[in-house]
Design a protein around this motif. Structure first.
Motif, PDB file in Angstrom:
ATOM      1  N   GLN A  83       0.817  -1.218   0.000  1.00  0.00           N
ATOM      2  CA  GLN A  83       0.000   0.000   0.000  1.00  0.00           C
ATOM      3  C   GLN A  83       0.852   1.269   0.000  1.00  0.00           C
ATOM      4  N   GLY A  84       2.158   1.099  -0.048  1.00  0.00           N
ATOM      5  CA  GLY A  84       3.039   2.265  -0.026  1.00  0.00           C
ATOM      6  C   GLY A  84       3.061   2.976   1.319  1.00  0.00           C
ATOM      7  N   LEU A  85       2.756   2.235   2.375  1.00  0.00           N
ATOM      8  CA  LEU A  85       2.679   2.846   3.707  1.00  0.00           C
ATOM      9  C   LEU A  85       3.874   2.503   4.591  1.00  0.00           C
ATOM     10  N   ILE A  86       4.743   1.639   4.078  1.00  0.00           N
ATOM     11  CA  ILE A  86       5.822   1.130   4.934  1.00  0.00           C
ATOM     12  C   ILE A  86       6.786   2.237   5.364  1.00  0.00           C
ATOM     13  N   GLY A  87       6.962   3.239   4.513  1.00  0.00           N
ATOM     14  CA  GLY A  87       7.842   4.355   4.860  1.00  0.00           C
ATOM     15  C   GLY A  87       7.388   5.006   6.154  1.00  0.00           C
ATOM     16  N   LEU A  88       6.092   5.279   6.244  1.00  0.00           N
ATOM     17  CA  LEU A  88       5.523   5.903   7.438  1.00  0.00           C
ATOM     18  C   LEU A  88       5.663   4.996   8.659  1.00  0.00           C
ATOM     19  N   VAL A  89       5.377   3.706   8.436  1.00  0.00           N
ATOM     20  CA  VAL A  89       5.425   2.751   9.551  1.00  0.00           C
ATOM     21  C   VAL A  89       6.849   2.652  10.109  1.00  0.00           C
ATOM     22  N   ASP A  90       7.801   2.369   9.247  1.00  0.00           N
ATOM     23  CA  ASP A  90       9.169   2.166   9.722  1.00  0.00           C
ATOM     24  C   ASP A  90       9.771   3.442  10.298  1.00  0.00           C
ATOM     25  N   GLN A  91       9.403   4.566   9.700  1.00  0.00           N
ATOM     26  CA  GLN A  91       9.896   5.839  10.214  1.00  0.00           C
ATOM     27  C   GLN A  91       9.446   6.021  11.670  1.00  0.00           C
ATOM     28  N   TRP A  92       8.183   5.685  11.887  1.00  0.00           N
ATOM     29  CA  TRP A  92       7.645   5.802  13.241  1.00  0.00           C
ATOM     30  C   TRP A  92       8.384   4.852  14.193  1.00  0.00           C
ATOM     31  N   VAL A  93       8.575   3.615  13.745  1.00  0.00           N
ATOM     32  CA  VAL A  93       9.255   2.615  14.589  1.00  0.00           C
ATOM     33  C   VAL A  93      10.682   3.071  14.920  1.00  0.00           C
TER      34      VAL A  93
END
Ligand code: C2E
Ligand code: CA
Ligand code: CA
Ligand code: CA
Length: 279
Positions: A83-93
């Motif tokens: 979904q192209g959301l991994i950037g946001l997820v990993d950045q947060w992590v």
């Protein structure tokens, strides 16, 4: 019979529908969870075999949904990638983990390293190292104590821009670990070209120590190969004393697994480290 075949077909079609409905449903929930930052980060300690103490920890994302319960990363991380959301997820992590582990380092020492899982999908961004540099400067976490775990399957793909990007990341002092090692058959010459610090032996090889001689040979060979390339070796998924004895005998550097600790919340990690400090 034809009827049975048709029944079976509609059974599978129904299953596939359920599956894709679940994906659509989860994708919506995921967007919302990202917006509302409804994740947690758990930490799984890494033990130095020689010194018999915790020398680092791996950040693993957790998503507890009020209705669905715990949704495993193996299910939603691939979805976030699609979904192209991994950037946001990993950045947060990464940011959260840097903040948490800074605190742990203040209390227990600057030798403690943080490892984060890093999706291959990030490498489509040319300015990836800038994002990492930003997180480091925002949090004050030292690049030299951060390690990115990237799966071997991805590292094994021939890709010039990958090499360049890894070198840029290394210039920040950040270390690179190759995760789930042993399943993608990387060639030695390929490994030598990559700017790596660590090999992490895939859990499937560790699991069969004591019952599968082929896997034992693979584990020994990986450890030797890694050391010949001046890389540190971590055995993941160590669950039994026998597995620990085996990897110790062949001079594996670090271990991680349920034998020591599952992934745990920050407060529990701090308690565990306090127990370790007091003899
Ligand atoms: P991984 O990076 O290979 O992480 C190790 C997985 O093995 C974790 O599952 C951990 O809980 C589990 N594990 C640790 N010790 C043992 C053991 O002794 N026995 C067994 N059977 N399992 C053990 P988890 O947390 O469910 O994560 C699954 C995968 O999801 C990870 O595999 C990683 O690829 C991905 N992942 C998790 N968090 C993140 C994240 O923040 N970002 C990205 N991009 N991926 C993540
Ligand atoms: Ca990992
Ligand atoms: Ca792994
Ligand atoms: Ca894995």
């Amino acid at each position: 019979s034809k009827a049975a075949g048709r029944d079976q077909f509609s059974f599978f079609a129904k299953q596939m529908n359920i599956r894709s409905e679940r994906r659509i449903h989860l994708a919506q929930k995921l967007r919302q969870a990202i917006e509302e930052q409804r994740f947690e980060v758990y930490y799984q300690p890494k033990w130095c075999i020689r010194r018999n103490k915790i020398v680092g920890m791996e950040a693993l994302i957790r998503w507890f949904d009020a209705h669905e319960g715990a949704i495993p990363p193996d299910e939603f991380i691939p979805l976030a990638e699609d979904q192209g959301l991994i950037g946001l997820v990993d950045q947060w992590v990464i940011k959260k983990a840097c903040q948490d582990i800074l605190q742990v380092r203040q209390q227990f020492g600057e030798h403690i390293q943080l490892s984060v899982n890093f999706s291959p999908a990030h490498f489509i961004r040319r300015d990836l190292y800038k994002r990492i540099a930003e997180i480091l400067s925002e949090t004050g976490f030292p690049g030299t104590s951060l390690e990115l775990e990237i799966t071997e399957t991805f590292m094994a793909t021939e890709n010039e821009s990958l090499l360049e990007q890894l070198n840029q990341i290394r210039d920040l002092g950040v270390e690179i670990s190759i995760d789930d090692f042993g399943i993608a058959y990387s060639s030695l010459s390929r490994l030598k070209r990559l700017p790596l610090n660590t090999l992490k032996i895939d859990r499937s090889f560790i699991r069969d120590i004591g019952s599968d001689q082929d896997d034992e040979v693979i584990v020994k060979t990986i450890i030797d190969m890694a050391h010949n390339l001046n890389l540190k070796v971590v055995a993941e998924g160590v669950e039994t004393a026998e597995q620990l004895a085996f990897v110790r005998q062949y001079n594996c550097d670090q271990v991680q697994g349920f034998l020591f600790s599952p992934p745990i919340p920050l407060q529990q990690l701090i308690q565990l480290m306090e127990q370790q400090e007091s003899p």
